[in-house]
Design an enzyme around this catalytic site. Structure first.
Site, PDB file in Angstrom:
ATOM      1  CB  SER A  20     -28.929  40.201  12.131  1.00 19.73           C
ATOM      2  OG  SER A  20     -28.462  40.950  11.631  1.00 19.73           O
ATOM      3  CG  ASP A  21     -22.801  40.789  14.332  1.00 15.14           C
ATOM      4  OD1 ASP A  21     -22.695  41.461  14.326  1.00 15.14           O
ATOM      5  OD2 ASP A  21     -21.805  39.849  15.151  1.00 15.14           O
ATOM      6  CD1 TRP A  22     -24.385  47.255  11.527  1.00 13.45           C
ATOM      7  CD2 TRP A  22     -24.734  46.014  13.591  1.00 13.45           C
ATOM      8  NE1 TRP A  22     -24.745  47.778  12.058  1.00 13.45           N
ATOM      9  CE2 TRP A  22     -26.242  46.988  13.542  1.00 13.45           C
ATOM     10  CE3 TRP A  22     -25.284  44.514  14.143  1.00 13.45           C
ATOM     11  CZ2 TRP A  22     -26.244  47.202  14.382  1.00 13.45           C
ATOM     12  CZ3 TRP A  22     -25.978  44.934  15.201  1.00 13.45           C
ATOM     13  CH2 TRP A  22     -26.844  46.022  15.135  1.00 13.45           C
TER      14      TRP A  22
END
Length: 712
Positions: free
Chosen positions: A232-234
């Site tokens: 995932s993106d953060w």
């Protein structure tokens, strides 16, 4: 074999151990399982170099000079080289330095399409064209992964603005999604074999990309049969059940409450309550363990064979310089006033006094832009580059000319900790000048113009910086900030042969002065040796060969994302322009840009003698001669064109766009280096079908120098 071994290892893990492997236990690492010899999976930003070290659970830098690294040209600069070999070399530098710094995954490259020139992260991306993006990114990934480091291609998918990036819902025709926004990802994951991919923040068709069934299950795992790791993106995950049931493997975020992440304790409870089957966790862990085996992190004797990497090597700095040299684009080069030759290159032997005007002449750019920020071993400014090359016989002076007036990225140490607030991003408006600021800028402008009168050679170095080119914000327009247009106009009044150099990550408006300026040079953020390369080009020691990987519009209102579609809306953005992105729109509907896709001048000239289409293997063979007096490189571009290239009116109903095809599309390219008088032949592989329309060869999308013979 790897998969079977990974499944067997997964079966030996407890639920707690498996849960620890699928979410962040530190800001850039997951948990390992020490009893089985499974290390944490360690990640790092980013596309321009390996980021500095932070505390495991706080956004506080902890490294000293030892975590300084090679600062590479941004992906836009790399794209401007149109050079696959350099893309591989840059990737190799990044992979070697990531491995040497103990990283397992490097969060790069960024390959989102440049739908609008206002997107704040455009400097991290390659191009508006999916083919050019895919070709260079594949080579980049192959360079990275030869060092036993996983590339993590991002952001999947349709992540084209920063405004409300966490929540904006992209509405796009499925055909446009597959023709414009997905092909580069497909190439990177199938042909480039990127071992991991990062989900995007935004929504697509109502689903957050990091937990999307359509993107991750139907397309990625289903149609593309991708078996790598999805990260995932953060902060891109928003629901435990949706994330667990999706094909996402690892959840990361910017906060330190690691056990509270959606795929941490909440997921463990859901499994224990029978809401989520443990088999879903097993699938994710198996893919993670398979990745580790591919990186030689686990697997007995193979672990000892893992490459160790190296960072800050002299050859890495040479790659940065080589790339910077080929990235610089000569936009305009007319004859000087009362002169019989173009202004550039400058006659080094006749130079006595040179004045550089503009903050960007001495400003350094490595430490800004968001997660792409770099702790550079060093960075050469344009001012330093010219002083280094010209030595003591030429007096090189500097005057600021304008003041940016905003705080440095260094003053925002904890920006990332707050990066999920207010939807994750917003638009940026130019600062209104208060009376005091107006006085200060007027004084700086007056000082610069007065000084310029005393110099025969004056070089203006302006453009953008990471106050505007940055993660988390979009520009509101393309106007040069800080009153630069007025400064350039006043300098041209006293110095008609002014050389204008612009540095930035996205196009800027030039209409206020472009007709009067005789020499204009563009440089993207070109890394640690950017100033050296710019100086070499200005002095003619290097012949510029950069070509624009995107359209330079006269105004953002000429971009289809703005005049047809929507941009920077907070809830939903409709990509009404469909496939007509960038030059596809301009060429089809006759909207003249300031500088077209593929444009770039040279200090020499090239003649195309023949171009033949070889149907058997779908190649174009082109013969080119350097007819000038300097060695140089020509980027040969092949376009698939409609047989009838009549300019069309923009349809009043956007639904009508779905029935139309662009009149030109990039189908192939290659770069050839030739000495004066030398003739060479280049063979260019073509993308896609060649049985429709015609093919043309040229040096830009507008400069089709020769129609290709040999087509059926």
């Amino acid at each position: 074999m790897e998969n079977q071994h990974a499944k067997a290892l997964t079966a030996m893990l407890t639920l707690d151990e498996k849960i620890g492997m699928i979410h962040g236990a530190h800001l850039f690492a997951t948990k390992g399982v020490e009893r089985l010899g499974i290390s944490p999976l360690v990640m790092s930003d980013g596309p321009m170099g390996v980021r500095q070290e932070f505390e495991p659970d706080h956004w506080k830098a902890v490294g000293g000079p030892e975590d300084s690294v090679t600062y590479l040209p941004c992906n836009s600069a790399l794209a401007a080289t149109w050079n696959r070999d350099l893309a591989f070399a840059v990737g190799s530098v990044l992979g070697a330095e990531a491995r040497a710094r103990g990283k397992d995954i490097i969060l790069a490259p960024g390959i989102n399409i440049k739908r609008s020139p206002l997107c704040g992260r455009n400097f991290e991306y390659f191009s508006e064209d999916p083919y050019l993006t895919g070709e260079l990114a594949v080579c980049y990934i192959q360079g990275v992964q030869q060092w036993d480091v996983a590339a993590c291609v991002k952001h999947f998918a349709a992540n084209n603005q920063e405004t409300q990036r966490l929540w904006v819902d992209v509405e796009i025709d499925e055909a446009a999604l597959r023709e414009i926004y997905l092909p580069a990802f497909y190439e990177c994951l199938t042909r480039g074999k990127s071992l991991s991919v990062m989900g995007a923040y935004n929504k697509l068709y109502g689903e957050h990309c990091c937990q999307s069934q359509h993107l991750l299950h139907d397309i990625l795992r289903g149609e593309w049969s991708y078996d790598g790791v999805v990260v995932s993106d953060w902060g891109g995950v928003h629901d435990t059940k949706l994330a667990a049931e999706s094909e996402l493997d690892i959840e990361m975020s910017v906060t330190d409450n690691f056990d509270e992440y959606y795929m941490a304790e909440p997921l463990k409870k859901a499994v224990e309550q029978g809401i989520i089957p443990e088999s879903r966790i097993d699938e994710k862990v198996t893919r993670i363990l398979t990745l580790m085996m591919r990186l030689h992190m686990i697997g007995g004797k193979e672990q000892t064979a893992r490459k160790s990497g190296v960072y800050n090597a002299p050859k890495h700095r040479q790659t940065a310089l080589d790339t910077a040299r080929e990235s610089i684009v000569l936009l305009k080069n007319d004859k000087g006033k009362n002169k019989d030759k173009p202004i550039l290159p400058l006659d080094e032997k006749s130079l006595k006094k040179v004045l550089l005007v503009g903050e960007n002449a001495q400003r350094l750019h490595a430490d800004g832009g968001g997660s792409a920020e770099i702790k550079a071993l060093y960075e050469i400014s344009t001012l330093m580059g010219l002083k280094m090359l010209l030595g003591g016989n030429v007096k090189v002076d500097f005057v600021k000319g304008y003041q940016s007036g905003t705080k440095s990225a260094k003053d925002s140490v904890n920006w990332q900790e707050k990066s999920l607030e207010d939807g994750g991003g917003h638009g940026s408006k130019q600062q209104d000048e208060n009376q005091q600021l107006a006085k200060e800028r007027a004084a700086l402008r007056k000082e610069a113009v007065e000084m310029a009168k005393a110099y025969e050679t004056v070089i203006y170095v302006g453009g953008l910086n990471h106050d505007y080119d940055s993660e988390g914000l979009d520009r509101s327009d393309m106007v040069l900030p800080y009153g630069q247009d007025l400064l350039i106009q006043e300098l041209l009044e006293v110095k008609p042969d002014l050389v204008v150099v612009l540095i930035g990550g996205s196009p800027v408006e030039m209409g206020a002065w472009i007709d009067r300026a005789r020499a204009v040079v563009w440089s993207y953020y070109a890394g640690m040796e950017g100033g050296t390369a710019l100086a070499e080009v200005l002095l003619g020691r290097v012949n510029p060969s950069g070509r624009l990987p995107e359209t330079f519009y006269k105004s953002h209102k000429d971009c289809s994302a703005h005049c047809i579609g929507e941009f920077a809306e907070e809830k939903k953005v409709c990509y009404k322009e469909g496939i007509f992105v960038g030059y596809r729109f301009n060429e089809t509907f006759g909207v003249e840009p300031a500088f077209c896709f593929g444009h770039g001048l040279s200090y020499t000239s090239f003649e195309y003698e023949s171009a033949v289409y070889e149907a058997a293997d779908s190649f174009v063979t082109c013969t080119v001669t350097n007819t000038g007096e300097r060695a140089g490189a020509e980027t040969v571009q092949v376009y698939r064109m409609a047989a009838d290239q009549e300019i069309l009116p923009i349809p009043e109903e956007t639904a009508a766009l779905q029935k139309l095809r662009p009149v030109k599309e990039l189908a192939g390219f290659g770069k050839i280096f030739l000495n004066p008088g030398e003739t060479g032949q280049i063979k260019i592989a073509l993308k896609g079908r060649t049985d429709t329309g015609v093919l043309g060869v040229g040096s830009s999308v507008k400069s089709i120098r020769r129609m290709i013979s040999g087509q059926n």
